[in-house]
Enzyme design. Sequence first.
Site, PDB file in Angstrom:
ATOM      1  N   GLU A 115      -1.275 -25.399  15.798  1.00  0.00           N
ATOM      2  CA  GLU A 115      -0.573 -26.540  15.978  1.00  0.00           C
ATOM      3  C   GLU A 115      -0.110 -27.497  14.907  1.00  0.00           C
ATOM      4  O   GLU A 115       0.933 -28.156  14.851  1.00  0.00           O
ATOM      5  CB  GLU A 115      -1.349 -27.527  17.125  1.00  0.00           C
ATOM      6  N   GLU A 135      -6.777 -20.856  23.223  1.00  0.00           N
ATOM      7  CA  GLU A 135      -7.675 -21.536  24.206  1.00  0.00           C
ATOM      8  C   GLU A 135      -7.859 -21.198  25.619  1.00  0.00           C
ATOM      9  O   GLU A 135      -8.725 -21.363  26.207  1.00  0.00           O
ATOM     10  CB  GLU A 135      -6.878 -22.993  24.177  1.00  0.00           C
TER      11      GLU A 135
END
Length: 261
Positions: A115, A135
């Site tokens: 990210e 995740e």
Amino acid sequence: MSTTETVESLLVEEHEKGVVVLTINRPSARNAVDLITAQAISRTLDALDDDPDCRVIVLTGAQGFFSAGMDLKAFRATGERPIDAKRGPFGLVHMPPETPIIAAVEGAAVGGGFEIALSCDLVVAAEDAVFGLPEVKRGLTAAGGGLLRLPSRIPYHLAMEAALTGRALSALWCSEAGLINRVVESGQALGAALALAQEIGANGPLAVKASKKVIVESANWTAAEVFDRQETIVDPVRRSSDAQEGAAAFAEKRAPNWTGR
């Protein structure tokens, strides 16, 4: 070029042509970002955006590892999350700098590390670098901008595959998908990113920042307003001393002398 407050976990190094390298320096934690580091990144980006001598920022990680994202040990111990009050997670994902920023990726850029890379304008990666949003494998969601940015960077189905499988993505896969500007030999990502940064830094600084601003902001403009809104950004550049200097340098067959005015 002015300097800014730094901490041990964030190294700031100035290079030629207005290029500044920020290095996340927590190799013992795979360069995971804690709150202190996120706040240091945010403060440093504020200072560099205000520094007329800074033309391009390169962001990398120390000792051959980009970043593992959030420092889970700090989170488990104290509940601390690396969220800066102004720029959000990791000190930049909610508000990347106005100055062009290049990610130089060695090793892994996974989870929040991916990210962080997605928050940058360009990405240079070593051929053995690994990316991904794992995740979902832990029953979590990527909430640091990965699910928001990825679909605008690559085709829908590829973004879904990356997000829903959580699998590791090779530099080759990311390059073929259009996520990476350069794939280079292992250990060469920073050098290649610096070369790209110097190429950008040789251009008119007002024009470079305005070009980034149009590309970033126009995604939210309607078709009816795009040219009017673009004009408010590019007209001051057209009227600048740098624009006159660029034309004069072209006519005189010499390198321009930019002043940022």
